[in-house]
Design a protein around this motif. Structure first.
Motif, short mmCIF file in Angstrom:
data_model
loop_
_atom_site.label_atom_id
_atom_site.label_comp_id
_atom_site.label_asym_id
_atom_site.label_seq_id
_atom_site.Cartn_x
_atom_site.Cartn_y
_atom_site.Cartn_z
N PHE A 194 0.81 -1.22 0.00
CA PHE A 194 0.00 0.00 0.00
C PHE A 194 0.84 1.27 0.00
O PHE A 194 0.46 2.28 0.58
CB PHE A 194 -0.99 0.02 1.18
N THR A 195 2.01 1.21 -0.66
CA THR A 195 2.76 2.45 -0.86
C THR A 195 1.91 3.41 -1.70
O THR A 195 1.86 4.60 -1.45
CB THR A 195 4.09 2.18 -1.59
N THR A 196 1.26 2.85 -2.73
CA THR A 196 0.38 3.65 -3.59
C THR A 196 -1.02 3.65 -3.00
O THR A 196 -1.65 2.60 -2.87
CB THR A 196 0.34 3.08 -5.02
N ILE A 197 -1.51 4.82 -2.62
CA ILE A 197 -2.88 4.92 -2.09
C ILE A 197 -3.74 5.81 -2.96
O ILE A 197 -4.91 6.01 -2.68
CB ILE A 197 -2.88 5.44 -0.65
N THR A 198 -3.16 6.34 -4.04
CA THR A 198 -3.95 7.08 -5.04
C THR A 198 -3.44 6.68 -6.41
O THR A 198 -2.26 6.34 -6.58
CB THR A 198 -3.80 8.61 -4.88
N PRO A 199 -4.30 6.70 -7.43
CA PRO A 199 -3.83 6.36 -8.77
C PRO A 199 -2.78 7.36 -9.27
O PRO A 199 -2.87 8.55 -9.00
CB PRO A 199 -5.11 6.45 -9.62
N ASN A 200 -1.80 6.84 -9.99
CA ASN A 200 -0.77 7.68 -10.61
C ASN A 200 -0.82 7.48 -12.11
O ASN A 200 -0.97 6.34 -12.59
CB ASN A 200 0.62 7.32 -10.10
N LEU A 201 -0.69 8.56 -12.86
CA LEU A 201 -0.68 8.48 -14.31
C LEU A 201 0.71 8.77 -14.84
O LEU A 201 1.41 9.66 -14.34
CB LEU A 201 -1.66 9.50 -14.91
N GLY A 202 1.12 8.02 -15.85
CA GLY A 202 2.40 8.25 -16.49
C GLY A 202 2.26 8.18 -18.00
O GLY A 202 1.56 7.31 -18.53
N VAL A 203 2.88 9.13 -18.71
CA VAL A 203 2.87 9.13 -20.17
C VAL A 203 4.10 8.38 -20.66
O VAL A 203 5.24 8.77 -20.35
CB VAL A 203 2.86 10.57 -20.73
N VAL A 204 3.88 7.32 -21.41
CA VAL A 204 4.97 6.47 -21.90
C VAL A 204 5.33 6.90 -23.31
O VAL A 204 4.51 6.84 -24.23
CB VAL A 204 4.55 4.99 -21.89
N GLY A 205 6.57 7.38 -23.48
CA GLY A 205 7.03 7.77 -24.81
C GLY A 205 7.29 6.54 -25.67
O GLY A 205 7.84 5.55 -25.21
N TYR A 206 6.88 6.63 -26.95
CA TYR A 206 7.09 5.53 -27.88
C TYR A 206 7.79 6.09 -29.13
O TYR A 206 8.17 7.25 -29.18
CB TYR A 206 5.76 4.86 -28.22
N HIS A 207 7.96 5.26 -30.14
CA HIS A 207 8.68 5.67 -31.34
C HIS A 207 7.98 6.83 -32.04
O HIS A 207 6.75 6.97 -31.99
CB HIS A 207 8.81 4.48 -32.31
N ASP A 208 8.78 7.65 -32.74
CA ASP A 208 8.27 8.74 -33.57
C ASP A 208 7.38 9.71 -32.78
O ASP A 208 6.34 10.16 -33.26
CB ASP A 208 7.47 8.18 -34.77
N PHE A 209 7.80 10.00 -31.56
CA PHE A 209 7.12 10.98 -30.70
C PHE A 209 5.68 10.59 -30.34
O PHE A 209 4.87 11.43 -30.00
CB PHE A 209 7.13 12.37 -31.36
N GLN A 210 5.39 9.31 -30.45
CA GLN A 210 4.07 8.84 -30.06
C GLN A 210 4.10 8.46 -28.58
O GLN A 210 5.17 8.30 -27.98
CB GLN A 210 3.65 7.65 -30.93
N SER A 211 2.92 8.32 -27.99
CA SER A 211 2.87 8.01 -26.56
C SER A 211 1.55 7.37 -26.20
O SER A 211 0.58 7.39 -26.98
CB SER A 211 3.07 9.28 -25.73
N PHE A 212 1.49 6.78 -25.01
CA PHE A 212 0.25 6.28 -24.43
C PHE A 212 0.33 6.46 -22.92
O PHE A 212 1.40 6.72 -22.36
CB PHE A 212 -0.04 4.83 -24.82
N VAL A 213 -0.82 6.35 -22.26
CA VAL A 213 -0.90 6.65 -20.83
C VAL A 213 -1.13 5.38 -20.02
O VAL A 213 -2.01 4.56 -20.35
CB VAL A 213 -2.05 7.65 -20.54
N ILE A 214 -0.33 5.21 -18.96
CA ILE A 214 -0.48 4.08 -18.03
C ILE A 214 -0.95 4.62 -16.69
O ILE A 214 -0.47 5.65 -16.21
CB ILE A 214 0.85 3.32 -17.85
N ALA A 215 -1.91 3.91 -16.09
CA ALA A 215 -2.40 4.28 -14.75
C ALA A 215 -1.97 3.21 -13.76
O ALA A 215 -2.24 2.02 -13.95
CB ALA A 215 -3.92 4.41 -14.75
N ASP A 216 -1.27 3.64 -12.72
CA ASP A 216 -0.89 2.75 -11.62
C ASP A 216 -2.01 2.78 -10.59
O ASP A 216 -2.19 3.75 -9.87
CB ASP A 216 0.43 3.23 -11.00
N ILE A 217 -2.81 1.71 -10.58
CA ILE A 217 -3.96 1.62 -9.68
C ILE A 217 -3.52 1.04 -8.34
O ILE A 217 -2.76 0.07 -8.30
CB ILE A 217 -5.07 0.72 -10.29
N PRO A 218 -3.95 1.63 -7.22
CA PRO A 218 -3.59 1.06 -5.90
C PRO A 218 -3.89 -0.42 -5.83
O PRO A 218 -4.86 -0.91 -6.41
CB PRO A 218 -4.48 1.86 -4.94
#
Length: 334
Positions: A194-218
């Protein structure tokens, strides 16, 4: 302990504006001392409106807002002039916000697009002036309508995080560590549950300046769908993710068993979650040798793509990104 900046639940009292009263005025001028009715209509009371804002990611700005009150409409006046409308109140919310009736818990709207607006609490209609009540036999009506009252109601706003990939796993499975190495997010990381008690969002960089978003759910624990641990408070965030990335550490006593528990909790909470694309990642693979990897592979579910990764050594991290990107963009089977 410092309060979190991530707020995903607020309950507010919404009071829309009362409609203005219609006017009972009669036209009076120097050459028309007995002019007919010319009373204008009352103005509409102010609405309370939700508006989506992609720059917001939390309901923190509403944490201490208990009452939202819109202005009343103004009364009508002579010369058939309509009263001014009450000023609307705009409540800006992050994408993924759900508005519910506080008494019935009926969902009123889900805000999913930037700029999307929804009239949450309607203002009262303005009353009609006496001009509307003239008839062939009743040329001088003394009657005009009062304005409709506004609405006074309690509303619940809940945020469901919008992300491409949702990390699903038990506490201390390495979700926050993985997020920290694939994105610029800096979640709290420590060697205890339970280090994480709130969701965290991270933008993952991919090839050719593309990206997607990952959510770290508690982290989920057995019985979470029944309210144990952090309970269903954070399970709702998984509903918005396109892909579910299950993360189970290599030092688990039984990877298959842990995966089934996680799957069961999701199914208990919302069976539709099982329709989402799933990928299984075995984290902390730097802790095992090839024989252990082969042993674990034999017991993994056959119908779910899997990959062995290590955030500590970056083993297969790029391959995991490739898997996620492909899953996000492959055409949906008809």
């Amino acid at each position: 302990m410092a309060s979190s900046n991530f707020i995903d639940y607020v309950k507010i009292n919404c009071r829309s504006g009362k409609g203005g009263a219609g006017s009972r005025h009669f036209r009076r001028a120097k050459h028309t001392p007995l002019g007919g009715p010319d009373g204008g209509d009352g103005g509409r009371g102010g609405h309370i409106i939700l508006r989506g804002n992609s720059q917001l990611w939390t309901l923190l700005h509403l944490k201490y807002t208990k009452h939202v009150i819109a202005e009343p409409g103004q009364g009508g006046s002579s010369s058939n002039c309509t009263g001014a409308q009450g000023k609307d109140v705009i409540i800006e919310v992050p994408l993924g916000t759900v508005a519910k009736d506080a008494e019935t818990e009926e969902v009123r709207v889900e805000i999913t697009e930037h700029g999307q607006e929804f009239v949450l609490t309607r203002g009262g209609r303005g009353g009609l002036g006496n001009l509307h009540f003239t008839t062939s036999t009743h040329q001088a009506p003394q009657h005009a309508q009062p304005g409709e009252p506004g609405i006074d109601e309690w509303v619940i706003l809940e945020l469901k995080v919008l992300a491409d990939v949702g990390l699903v796993g038990f506490p201390n499975a390495g979700k926050s560590t993985l997020l920290s190495v694939v994105s610029a997010a800096k979640p709290a990381i420590a060697d205890y549950p339970f280090t994480t008690i709130t969701p965290n969002l991270g933008v993952v960089g991919y090839h050719d300046f593309q990206s997607f978003v990952i959510a770290d759910i508690p982290g989920i624990i057995e019985g979470a769908s029944e309210g144990k641990g952090l309970g269903i408070r954070f399970l709702r965030h998984i509903e918005r993710n396109s892909i579910l990335l299950f993360l189970i550490p290599a030092d688990s006593e039984d990877v298959q068993h842990d995966y089934q528990i996680l799957l069961s909790e999701l199914e208990e909470y919302n069976p539709e979650l099982l329709d989402k694309t799933r990928i299984l990642a075995i984290s902390k693979s730097d802790l095992m040798d090839k024989d252990m990897e082969k042993s674990i592979k034999k017991r993994l579910p056959k119908n779910v793509p899997h990959i062995f990764i290590s955030a500590a050594t970056m083993h297969n991290i790029d391959a995991l990104k490739d898997m996620l990107w492909k899953a996000l963009h492959e055409p949906v089977a008809q």
